[in-house]
Write a protein that holds these residues in place. Structure first.
Motif, PDB file in Angstrom:
ATOM      1  N   LEU A 128      -2.138 -14.834  23.754  1.00  0.00           N
ATOM      2  CA  LEU A 128      -1.047 -14.410  24.625  1.00  0.00           C
ATOM      3  C   LEU A 128       0.302 -14.846  24.055  1.00  0.00           C
ATOM      4  O   LEU A 128       1.261 -14.059  23.978  1.00  0.00           O
ATOM      5  N   VAL A 129       0.395 -16.104  23.645  1.00  0.00           N
ATOM      6  CA  VAL A 129       1.651 -16.633  23.107  1.00  0.00           C
ATOM      7  C   VAL A 129       2.056 -15.893  21.838  1.00  0.00           C
ATOM      8  O   VAL A 129       3.224 -15.555  21.639  1.00  0.00           O
ATOM      9  N   ARG A 130       1.094 -15.630  21.001  1.00  0.00           N
ATOM     10  CA  ARG A 130       1.376 -15.022  19.698  1.00  0.00           C
ATOM     11  C   ARG A 130       1.856 -13.580  19.822  1.00  0.00           C
ATOM     12  O   ARG A 130       2.750 -13.141  19.070  1.00  0.00           O
ATOM     13  N   PHE A 131       1.299 -12.827  20.791  1.00  0.00           N
ATOM     14  CA  PHE A 131       1.573 -11.394  20.826  1.00  0.00           C
ATOM     15  C   PHE A 131       2.308 -10.919  22.076  1.00  0.00           C
ATOM     16  O   PHE A 131       2.496  -9.717  22.260  1.00  0.00           O
ATOM     17  N   ALA A 132       2.742 -11.830  22.934  1.00  0.00           N
ATOM     18  CA  ALA A 132       3.368 -11.431  24.198  1.00  0.00           C
ATOM     19  C   ALA A 132       4.578 -10.530  23.998  1.00  0.00           C
ATOM     20  O   ALA A 132       4.848  -9.653  24.829  1.00  0.00           O
ATOM     21  N   GLU A 133       5.308 -10.710  22.903  1.00  0.00           N
ATOM     22  CA  GLU A 133       6.520  -9.918  22.719  1.00  0.00           C
ATOM     23  C   GLU A 133       6.240  -8.427  22.549  1.00  0.00           C
ATOM     24  O   GLU A 133       7.164  -7.612  22.638  1.00  0.00           O
ATOM     25  N   LEU A 134       4.990  -8.059  22.315  1.00  0.00           N
ATOM     26  CA  LEU A 134       4.649  -6.640  22.286  1.00  0.00           C
ATOM     27  C   LEU A 134       4.755  -6.017  23.671  1.00  0.00           C
ATOM     28  O   LEU A 134       4.880  -4.794  23.794  1.00  0.00           O
ATOM     29  N   ARG A 135       4.705  -6.828  24.727  1.00  0.00           N
ATOM     30  CA  ARG A 135       4.716  -6.322  26.097  1.00  0.00           C
ATOM     31  C   ARG A 135       5.956  -6.753  26.877  1.00  0.00           C
ATOM     32  O   ARG A 135       6.394  -6.031  27.775  1.00  0.00           O
ATOM     33  N   ILE A 136       6.495  -7.925  26.581  1.00  0.00           N
ATOM     34  CA  ILE A 136       7.662  -8.421  27.314  1.00  0.00           C
ATOM     35  C   ILE A 136       8.523  -9.274  26.396  1.00  0.00           C
ATOM     36  O   ILE A 136       8.000 -10.101  25.644  1.00  0.00           O
ATOM     37  N   ARG A 137       9.843  -9.060  26.453  1.00  0.00           N
ATOM     38  CA  ARG A 137      10.771  -9.868  25.669  1.00  0.00           C
ATOM     39  C   ARG A 137      11.847 -10.498  26.540  1.00  0.00           C
ATOM     40  O   ARG A 137      12.775 -11.103  26.026  1.00  0.00           O
ATOM     41  N   ALA A 138      11.717 -10.320  27.841  1.00  0.00           N
ATOM     42  CA  ALA A 138      12.645 -10.992  28.752  1.00  0.00           C
ATOM     43  C   ALA A 138      12.340 -12.483  28.814  1.00  0.00           C
ATOM     44  O   ALA A 138      13.203 -13.288  29.171  1.00  0.00           O
ATOM     45  N   VAL A 139      11.120 -12.850  28.469  1.00  0.00           N
ATOM     46  CA  VAL A 139      10.718 -14.252  28.386  1.00  0.00           C
ATOM     47  C   VAL A 139       9.888 -14.426  27.123  1.00  0.00           C
ATOM     48  O   VAL A 139       9.413 -13.452  26.535  1.00  0.00           O
ATOM     49  N   ARG A 140       9.716 -15.677  26.727  1.00  0.00           N
ATOM     50  CA  ARG A 140       8.782 -15.969  25.633  1.00  0.00           C
ATOM     51  C   ARG A 140       7.852 -17.094  26.090  1.00  0.00           C
ATOM     52  O   ARG A 140       8.217 -17.902  26.953  1.00  0.00           O
ATOM     53  N   PHE A 141       6.674 -17.126  25.528  1.00  0.00           N
ATOM     54  CA  PHE A 141       5.659 -18.108  25.901  1.00  0.00           C
ATOM     55  C   PHE A 141       5.524 -19.150  24.794  1.00  0.00           C
ATOM     56  O   PHE A 141       5.464 -18.806  23.613  1.00  0.00           O
ATOM     57  N   GLU A 142       5.467 -20.410  25.187  1.00  0.00           N
ATOM     58  CA  GLU A 142       5.284 -21.516  24.235  1.00  0.00           C
ATOM     59  C   GLU A 142       4.087 -22.339  24.668  1.00  0.00           C
ATOM     60  O   GLU A 142       3.900 -22.599  25.862  1.00  0.00           O
TER      61      GLU A 142
END
Length: 361
Positions: A128-142
């Motif tokens: 999820l953390v590695r690829f989340a930006e494919l679906r959402i860029r309003a937030v990022r996961f760490e």
């Protein structure tokens, strides 16, 4: 006091719509922020509350065609305004919780498929953390792994204003329910925290997430015992995971600057037999300085060591699953000095030991 008033009291950064209307949206609000499938879910949520979604979308410059886009992320500005109005119309400041409950793992495309097929819950979070930006860029996961617990932190990429509560509530529910779909073990020992004062409707959180929720934290955080995340996913599937992960990586590289160089480095690493080249050697082979290699990879959102670890982890998982080679042999083949060092590194990569990984279904 009505529910629509609670949202302004519980989230002090929110502002009345009249004040919002006088402000021009920040420049970065035009950036890609959210996958269109989430707009489709939002439309369904509006309809369930008796709101005409077509009229609301049109009012905020969101056409019906936008919901049918596949991989072009939508800008944040019109989404923000539509969310703010939906909260005002429904009088439900907890609307993000309802939205998160609508999103099933398959709603997240290849990112969801890769997460579901992961070997362990920790690997699902890593995916999820590695690829989340494919679906959402309003937030990022760490993801931060400690000796006893692992913390997933959701960081706002920019000021979400009135949509802040909606977006973070939705992220909280999505992650909680994704993990529960992958494990039969309840997460009673998890702890969640949100970055605003306790709202009057705080009791509703227990209807949507399984762990206790605290408030007034610096950021949205979800903390799990490492032992709980080492549990094998009910839907673990090594081949499906590899396929989905490769597709996610392909899409990620398409959307990043300097992706061609990162792809070349990956291809070169894949052709290596025996010890992998260090950064200096790889830079020489690509006719770059070492500093230039690091700069280009950083622009693509990766690092050389990260690419090396990614390949070694993939090879280790494949060898453990598809061969009977002793763990010591696999460790030596991957360039580790001893088995204990390999075991520690593998656990850092996957959240579980090589021996436990080999026993996964």
């Amino acid at each position: 006091m009505g529910p629509s008033q609670h949202v302004l009291e519980s989230r002090p950064e929110a502002m009345p719509k009249r004040a919002l209307a006088r402000l021009a949206p920040p420049a970065h609000w035009g950036d890609a922020a959210l996958h269109p499938i989430y707009l489709r879910l939002f439309v369904a949520l509006l309809g369930s509350h008796g709101i005409d979604p077509a009229a609301l979308l049109q009012h905020h410059r969101l056409s019906a065609a936008a919901t049918r886009e596949e991989d072009r992320l939508l800008p944040f500005a019109p989404l923000h305004d539509a969310i703010a109005e939906a909260i005002a119309l429904t009088g439900r400041p907890w609307l993000g919780l309802e939205f998160g409950a609508l999103a099933q793992p398959f709603s997240h495309g290849q990112v969801g498929f890769a997460s579901v097929a992961s070997g362990t819950l920790f690997e699902a979070l890593q995916t999820l953390v590695r690829f989340a930006e494919l679906r959402i860029r309003a937030v990022r996961f760490e993801l931060h792994r400690g000796n006893e617990t692992t913390e997933l932190r959701v960081v706002e990429a920019f000021d979400l204003r009135e949509a802040r509560g909606f977006v973070l509530d939705a992220c909280l529910v999505v992650v909680d329910r994704l993990l529960h779909s992958l494990s039969a073990t309840p997460f009673a020992s998890a702890r969640y925290a949100l970055p605003w004062p306790r709202p009057a409707w705080a009791g509703l959180y227990s209807q949507y997430v399984s762990a206790p929720v605290q408030f007034a934290a610096p950021a949205l955080t979800m903390r799990f015992p490492n032992a709980a995340l080492a549990v094998a996913c009910l839907s673990a599937d090594a081949e499906a995971f590899a396929l989905a992960q490769r597709e996610c990586q392909r899409k990620l590289e398409q959307g990043r600057p300097d992706r061609d160089l990162a792809s070349r480095v990956r291809r070169r690493l894949l052709t290596c037999s025996g010890a992998l080249p260090n950064a200096e050697r790889m830079a020489y082979e690509l006719n770059l300085s070492t500093r230039g290699l690091f700069r280009h990879l950083r622009a693509a959102g990766v690092s050389y060591q990260g690419l090396v670890d990614e390949l070694r982890c993939e090879q280790a998982r494949w060898s453990l699953r598809h061969s009977d080679d002793p763990i010591a042999t696999i460790a030596e083949r991957l360039g580790f000095a001893d088995t204990s060092n390999f075991s520690r590194t593998f656990k850092r990569w996957t959240g579980t030991t090589p021996r436990a990984w080999r026993r996964l279904p």
